[in-house]
Design a protein around this motif. Sequence first.
Motif, PDB file in Angstrom:
ATOM      1  N   GLU A 162       0.842  -1.201   0.000  1.00 33.71           N
ATOM      2  CA  GLU A 162       0.000   0.000   0.000  1.00 33.71           C
ATOM      3  C   GLU A 162       0.877   1.250   0.000  1.00 33.71           C
ATOM      4  OE1 GLU A 162      -3.472   2.106   2.722  1.00 33.71           O
ATOM      5  OE2 GLU A 162      -3.133  -0.042   2.890  1.00 33.71           O
ATOM      6  N   GLN A 163       0.401   2.321  -0.678  1.00 28.89           N
ATOM      7  CA  GLN A 163       1.230   3.512  -0.849  1.00 28.89           C
ATOM      8  C   GLN A 163       0.477   4.781  -0.456  1.00 28.89           C
ATOM      9  OE1 GLN A 163       4.437   2.588  -4.135  1.00 28.89           O
ATOM     10  NE2 GLN A 163       2.445   2.765  -5.126  1.00 28.89           N
ATOM     11  N   VAL A 164       1.217   5.705   0.149  1.00 30.03           N
ATOM     12  CA  VAL A 164       0.709   7.013   0.550  1.00 30.03           C
ATOM     13  C   VAL A 164       1.664   8.059   0.002  1.00 30.03           C
ATOM     14  CG1 VAL A 164       0.340   8.566   2.518  1.00 30.03           C
ATOM     15  CG2 VAL A 164      -0.462   6.197   2.630  1.00 30.03           C
ATOM     16  N   LEU A 165       1.120   9.133  -0.567  1.00 31.31           N
ATOM     17  CA  LEU A 165       1.924  10.233  -1.075  1.00 31.31           C
ATOM     18  C   LEU A 165       1.785  11.429  -0.152  1.00 31.31           C
ATOM     19  CD1 LEU A 165       3.660  11.420  -3.435  1.00 31.31           C
ATOM     20  CD2 LEU A 165       1.493  12.169  -4.457  1.00 31.31           C
ATOM     21  N   VAL A 166       2.907  11.969   0.280  1.00 33.27           N
ATOM     22  CA  VAL A 166       2.918  13.189   1.075  1.00 33.27           C
ATOM     23  C   VAL A 166       3.196  14.361   0.130  1.00 33.27           C
ATOM     24  CG1 VAL A 166       3.970  14.421   3.006  1.00 33.27           C
ATOM     25  CG2 VAL A 166       3.738  11.921   3.099  1.00 33.27           C
ATOM     26  N   ASP A 167       2.176  15.172  -0.103  1.00 31.51           N
ATOM     27  CA  ASP A 167       2.194  16.372  -0.953  1.00 31.51           C
ATOM     28  C   ASP A 167       2.298  16.049  -2.445  1.00 31.51           C
ATOM     29  OD1 ASP A 167       1.755  18.184   1.060  1.00 31.51           O
ATOM     30  OD2 ASP A 167       3.852  18.744   1.297  1.00 31.51           O
ATOM     31  N   ALA A 168       1.167  16.159  -3.114  1.00 32.79           N
ATOM     32  CA  ALA A 168       1.127  16.083  -4.584  1.00 32.79           C
ATOM     33  C   ALA A 168       1.401  17.495  -5.101  1.00 32.79           C
ATOM     34  CB  ALA A 168      -0.231  15.578  -5.057  1.00 32.79           C
ATOM     35  N   ALA A 169       2.645  17.912  -5.000  1.00 31.35           N
ATOM     36  CA  ALA A 169       2.978  19.322  -5.139  1.00 31.35           C
ATOM     37  C   ALA A 169       2.870  19.826  -6.572  1.00 31.35           C
ATOM     38  CB  ALA A 169       4.385  19.581  -4.599  1.00 31.35           C
ATOM     39  N   ALA A 170       3.319  19.050  -7.539  1.00 37.73           N
ATOM     40  CA  ALA A 170       3.324  19.472  -8.948  1.00 37.73           C
ATOM     41  C   ALA A 170       3.745  18.264  -9.789  1.00 37.73           C
ATOM     42  CB  ALA A 170       4.275  20.644  -9.175  1.00 37.73           C
ATOM     43  N   GLU A 171       3.651  18.445 -11.106  1.00 37.90           N
ATOM     44  CA  GLU A 171       4.167  17.469 -12.065  1.00 37.90           C
ATOM     45  C   GLU A 171       3.576  16.058 -11.883  1.00 37.90           C
ATOM     46  OE1 GLU A 171       8.458  17.487 -12.244  1.00 37.90           O
ATOM     47  OE2 GLU A 171       8.548  19.673 -12.208  1.00 37.90           O
ATOM     48  N   PRO A 172       2.284  15.898 -12.160  1.00 37.81           N
ATOM     49  CA  PRO A 172       1.734  14.541 -12.096  1.00 37.81           C
ATOM     50  C   PRO A 172       2.474  13.576 -13.013  1.00 37.81           C
ATOM     51  CG  PRO A 172       0.203  16.059 -13.192  1.00 37.81           C
ATOM     52  CD  PRO A 172       1.264  16.887 -12.541  1.00 37.81           C
ATOM     53  N   GLY A 173       3.044  14.084 -14.089  1.00 39.67           N
ATOM     54  CA  GLY A 173       3.814  13.229 -14.984  1.00 39.67           C
ATOM     55  C   GLY A 173       5.077  12.681 -14.354  1.00 39.67           C
ATOM     56  N   THR A 174       5.547  13.332 -13.293  1.00 39.18           N
ATOM     57  CA  THR A 174       6.671  12.808 -12.507  1.00 39.18           C
ATOM     58  C   THR A 174       6.184  11.885 -11.403  1.00 39.18           C
ATOM     59  OG1 THR A 174       8.041  14.765 -12.945  1.00 39.18           O
ATOM     60  CG2 THR A 174       8.593  13.454 -10.986  1.00 39.18           C
ATOM     61  N   LEU A 175       5.086  12.259 -10.765  1.00 34.38           N
ATOM     62  CA  LEU A 175       4.629  11.521  -9.589  1.00 34.38           C
ATOM     63  C   LEU A 175       3.949  10.198  -9.935  1.00 34.38           C
ATOM     64  CD1 LEU A 175       3.143  14.476  -7.502  1.00 34.38           C
ATOM     65  CD2 LEU A 175       5.425  13.461  -7.344  1.00 34.38           C
ATOM     66  N   LEU A 176       3.067  10.201 -10.912  1.00 29.95           N
ATOM     67  CA  LEU A 176       2.283   8.994 -11.183  1.00 29.95           C
ATOM     68  C   LEU A 176       3.137   7.799 -11.605  1.00 29.95           C
ATOM     69  CD1 LEU A 176      -0.835  10.620 -12.864  1.00 29.95           C
ATOM     70  CD2 LEU A 176      -0.735   9.511 -10.621  1.00 29.95           C
ATOM     71  N   PRO A 177       4.191   7.977 -12.415  1.00 30.74           N
ATOM     72  CA  PRO A 177       5.006   6.807 -12.754  1.00 30.74           C
ATOM     73  C   PRO A 177       5.715   6.172 -11.561  1.00 30.74           C
ATOM     74  CG  PRO A 177       5.329   8.535 -14.385  1.00 30.74           C
ATOM     75  CD  PRO A 177       4.548   9.137 -13.255  1.00 30.74           C
ATOM     76  N   LEU A 178       5.894   6.926 -10.482  1.00 33.72           N
ATOM     77  CA  LEU A 178       6.538   6.356  -9.292  1.00 33.72           C
ATOM     78  C   LEU A 178       5.683   5.273  -8.653  1.00 33.72           C
ATOM     79  CD1 LEU A 178       7.880   9.556  -7.465  1.00 33.72           C
ATOM     80  CD2 LEU A 178       9.170   7.996  -8.937  1.00 33.72           C
ATOM     81  N   LEU A 179       4.382   5.331  -8.901  1.00 32.51           N
ATOM     82  CA  LEU A 179       3.465   4.418  -8.220  1.00 32.51           C
ATOM     83  C   LEU A 179       3.617   2.983  -8.693  1.00 32.51           C
ATOM     84  CD1 LEU A 179       0.195   6.554  -8.281  1.00 32.51           C
ATOM     85  CD2 LEU A 179       2.007   6.529  -6.553  1.00 32.51           C
ATOM     86  N   GLY A 180       4.086   2.790  -9.918  1.00 36.51           N
ATOM     87  CA  GLY A 180       4.168   1.442 -10.454  1.00 36.51           C
ATOM     88  C   GLY A 180       2.799   0.793 -10.464  1.00 36.51           C
ATOM     89  N   GLU A 181       2.732  -0.490 -10.120  1.00 36.56           N
ATOM     90  CA  GLU A 181       1.465  -1.215 -10.080  1.00 36.56           C
ATOM     91  C   GLU A 181       0.818  -1.175  -8.700  1.00 36.56           C
ATOM     92  OE1 GLU A 181       2.194  -5.133 -11.474  1.00 36.56           O
ATOM     93  OE2 GLU A 181       2.739  -4.492 -13.519  1.00 36.56           O
ATOM     94  N   GLY A 182       1.437  -0.447  -7.761  1.00 35.01           N
ATOM     95  CA  GLY A 182       0.934  -0.458  -6.394  1.00 35.01           C
ATOM     96  C   GLY A 182      -0.246   0.432  -6.144  1.00 35.01           C
TER      97      GLY A 182
END
Length: 223
Positions: free
Chosen positions: A46-66
């Motif tokens: 399970e994953q939690v993100l602290v601050d979706a500050a900017a650049e969804p194109g940077t953040l979303l790929p970090l999630l992988g399949e989780g």
Amino acid sequence: MAYTGAVRPGGEPDVRELSRLRVTKVAVDPEMSNNCYLLTCLDTGEQVLVDAAAEPGTLLPLLGEGGLSTVVTTHQHWDHHRALADVVAATGAVVVAGAPDADAITEQTGVPVTRRVGDGDTVQVGSTELRVIAVAGHTPGSICLVHDDPDGHAHLFTGDSLFPGGVGATFGDDDAFRQLIDDVETKLFGTLDDDTWFYPGHGDDSTLGAERPHLAEWRERGW
């Protein structure tokens, strides 16, 4: 390579493996250089993100399949939630924020805050949890998050309330500064050990032990 916490916008994330959590730190937006932290439970994924500050194109790929269960927004300032709407739309994540800042976050982003939290509340990350510490002053509803590693030391996510070298900005408001320095001194330094590693909303990490000797200096200078 060992984790350092030194990340820059456009660069690679830095990853730290704790006994229960993986911490992935990434910086976004060359102008503001915000830090975002993806916390992954090593037991459940399970994953939690602290601050979706900017650049969804940077953040979303970090999630992988989780996937993503939760986004915690540390405070209401615009630079800490510019990707919130896109991240929530892509993942269906629950949105958590400090109660006094929740309405402002929704007004600015159009995203409802699912859960309003305060002192002593917890945010689950799979089989472990983060403890909420409300630290007012930078904004009325700023929150910090503590992970108490059972096989190590505490890990503290401070938003813009605490940085290496001082507390967050209070924009010339003396009452807000006193509130912030009092909360930081009593609720963070007063309850957590020197080996607590903290992760701020901008810039490099530090430990409470490295910063503790300077508390009186910060109070005296007024920022």
